[in-house]
Scaffold this active site. Sequence first.
Site, PDB file in Angstrom:
ATOM      1  NE  ARG A  24       8.982  -0.198  -4.081  1.00 15.43           N
ATOM      2  CZ  ARG A  24       9.007   1.024  -3.568  1.00 15.43           C
ATOM      3  NH1 ARG A  24      10.145   1.651  -3.387  1.00 15.43           N
ATOM      4  NH2 ARG A  24       7.902   1.622  -3.223  1.00 15.43           N
TER       5      ARG A  24
ATOM      6  CD  GLU B  91      -3.915  -6.583  -7.808  1.00 18.49           C
ATOM      7  OE1 GLU B  91      -3.107  -6.608  -8.762  1.00 18.49           O
ATOM      8  OE2 GLU B  91      -4.343  -7.595  -7.236  1.00 18.49           O
TER       9      GLU B  91
ATOM     10  N   GLY C 106       1.288  14.353   8.111  1.00 13.88           N
ATOM     11  CA  GLY C 106       0.353  13.607   8.958  1.00 13.88           C
ATOM     12  C   GLY C 106      -0.840  14.391   9.462  1.00 13.88           C
TER      13      GLY C 106
ATOM     14  CG  HIS D 265      -6.812  11.380  -4.919  1.00 17.96           C
ATOM     15  ND1 HIS D 265      -5.456  11.212  -5.171  1.00 17.96           N
ATOM     16  CD2 HIS D 265      -7.285  12.202  -5.893  1.00 17.96           C
ATOM     17  CE1 HIS D 265      -5.138  11.895  -6.260  1.00 17.96           C
ATOM     18  NE2 HIS D 265      -6.224  12.496  -6.708  1.00 17.96           N
TER      19      HIS D 265
ATOM     20  CG  ASN E 226      -5.642  13.679   5.659  1.00 24.26           C
ATOM     21  OD1 ASN E 226      -6.853  13.883   5.641  1.00 24.26           O
ATOM     22  ND2 ASN E 226      -4.811  14.222   4.783  1.00 24.26           N
TER      23      ASN E 226
ATOM     24  CB  VAL F  71       3.111   1.790  -5.796  1.00 19.13           C
ATOM     25  CG1 VAL F  71       2.198   0.755  -6.428  1.00 19.13           C
ATOM     26  CG2 VAL F  71       3.125   3.076  -6.617  1.00 19.13           C
ATOM     27  CG  LEU F  72      -0.547  -0.002  -0.679  1.00 17.10           C
ATOM     28  CD1 LEU F  72      -1.908  -0.457  -0.185  1.00 17.10           C
ATOM     29  CD2 LEU F  72       0.419   0.127   0.478  1.00 17.10           C
TER      30      LEU F  72
HETATM   31  C1  GAR Z   1      -2.974  14.868   1.615  1.00 12.23           C
HETATM   32  O1  GAR Z   1      -3.408  15.985   0.906  1.00 12.23           O
HETATM   33  C2  GAR Z   1      -3.462  13.599   0.938  1.00 12.23           C
HETATM   34  O2  GAR Z   1      -4.731  13.717   0.389  1.00 12.23           O
HETATM   35  C3  GAR Z   1      -2.417  13.445  -0.141  1.00 12.23           C
HETATM   36  O3  GAR Z   1      -1.200  13.753   0.504  1.00 12.23           O
HETATM   37  C4  GAR Z   1      -1.455  14.729   1.520  1.00 12.23           C
HETATM   38  C5  GAR Z   1      -0.851  14.242   2.818  1.00 12.23           C
HETATM   39  O4  GAR Z   1      -0.966  15.199   3.834  1.00 12.23           O
HETATM   40  N1  GAR Z   1      -2.446  12.128  -0.696  1.00 12.23           N
HETATM   41  C6  GAR Z   1      -2.231  11.881  -1.980  1.00 12.23           C
HETATM   42  O5  GAR Z   1      -1.951  12.724  -2.787  1.00 12.23           O
HETATM   43  C7  GAR Z   1      -2.354  10.400  -2.373  1.00 12.23           C
HETATM   44  N2  GAR Z   1      -2.483  10.277  -3.788  1.00 12.23           N
HETATM   45  P1  GAR Z   1      -0.842  14.838   5.359  1.00 12.23           P
HETATM   46  O6  GAR Z   1       0.434  14.008   5.539  1.00 12.23           O
HETATM   47  O7  GAR Z   1      -0.708  16.176   6.061  1.00 12.23           O
HETATM   48  O8  GAR Z   1      -2.066  14.070   5.795  1.00 12.23           O
END
Ligand code: GAR
Length: 197
Positions: free
Chosen positions: A66, A148, A12, A110, A14, A93-94
Site C-alpha cells: 500500500r 482525514e 465517470g 457523496h 460525474n 482511501v487517500l
Molecule cells: C457516484 O454516485 C458518487 O457519488 C459515488 O460513486 C458514484 C460514481 O459514479 N461516490 C461514492 O460513493 C464515494 N463515497 P460515476 O463514476 O458515474 O461518477
Amino acid sequence: MLRVCVCVSGGGTNLQALMDAIDAGQVTNTQIVRVISNNKGAYALERARKKGIDAVAVSPKDYGDRETFNEAFLECVDAAEPDLVVLAGFLVVLPPEMIRKYEGRIINIHPALIPSFCGKGFYGLKVHEAALARGVKITGATVHFVDEGTDTGPIILQKAVEVLSGDTPEALQRRVMEQAEWVILPQAVNMIANGLL
Ligand code: GAR
C-alpha cells in the site's frame, strides 16, 4: 485558471458532468489537467481521453504494498500541479500524507445527505441500498472538503432528492445522480474557481 485533477474509479458520469459544464460555460476559470483512476478499465478514463484530457491509471495491483502505491499515486497527482483535487466516484482511501499536503484543496461527491448514510462502507450502490432499507423519503448528495476522516470534512453544497415508492437501488442512484450529483459537483468547482466560497 483553476487547475483540477479528477480522481475516478468507474463510470465517470460525474467527471462527464464536470467536463460538460466547463464546455457549456457553466463552470469558468477551470481546466481539468489530469484524470487519475485506480482502475485501468474505468470508462471514466475513456471519457477523459475523448476530450483530449491526460488520463492515467495508477492501480494498487501494480505495486507490492500500500505504501508504494500511495507514493506512486501522490507523485501522479503532484506531477499535474493541481490547485484542486476532485474525487468523483473515487473509491480508494487517500493516503493521509496527501490529505495533509492538499488540505482545503480536495473535494468529494457523496451520494447521500451527510451525515446520513456516510462513513466507512457507504459507497456507490450500497448508499442507496441503505437509504431504501431505512425507508427514508428524502435523500440526496453532498459535496464536501476531504479531511482525514471518512466523509467528515466541511460541507460545501447539498441537494435533496425524493425517494419514490417502488424505487430500486439502481433507480434511486440514477435519480440522485441526475438531480443532485451532476448539478452540485460542477457548481462547487465553479464556486472554488471563482472565489465564491
Ligand atoms: C457516484 O454516485 C458518487 O457519488 C459515488 O460513486 C458514484 C460514481 O459514479 N461516490 C461514492 O460513493 C464515494 N463515497 P460515476 O463514476 O458515474 O461518477
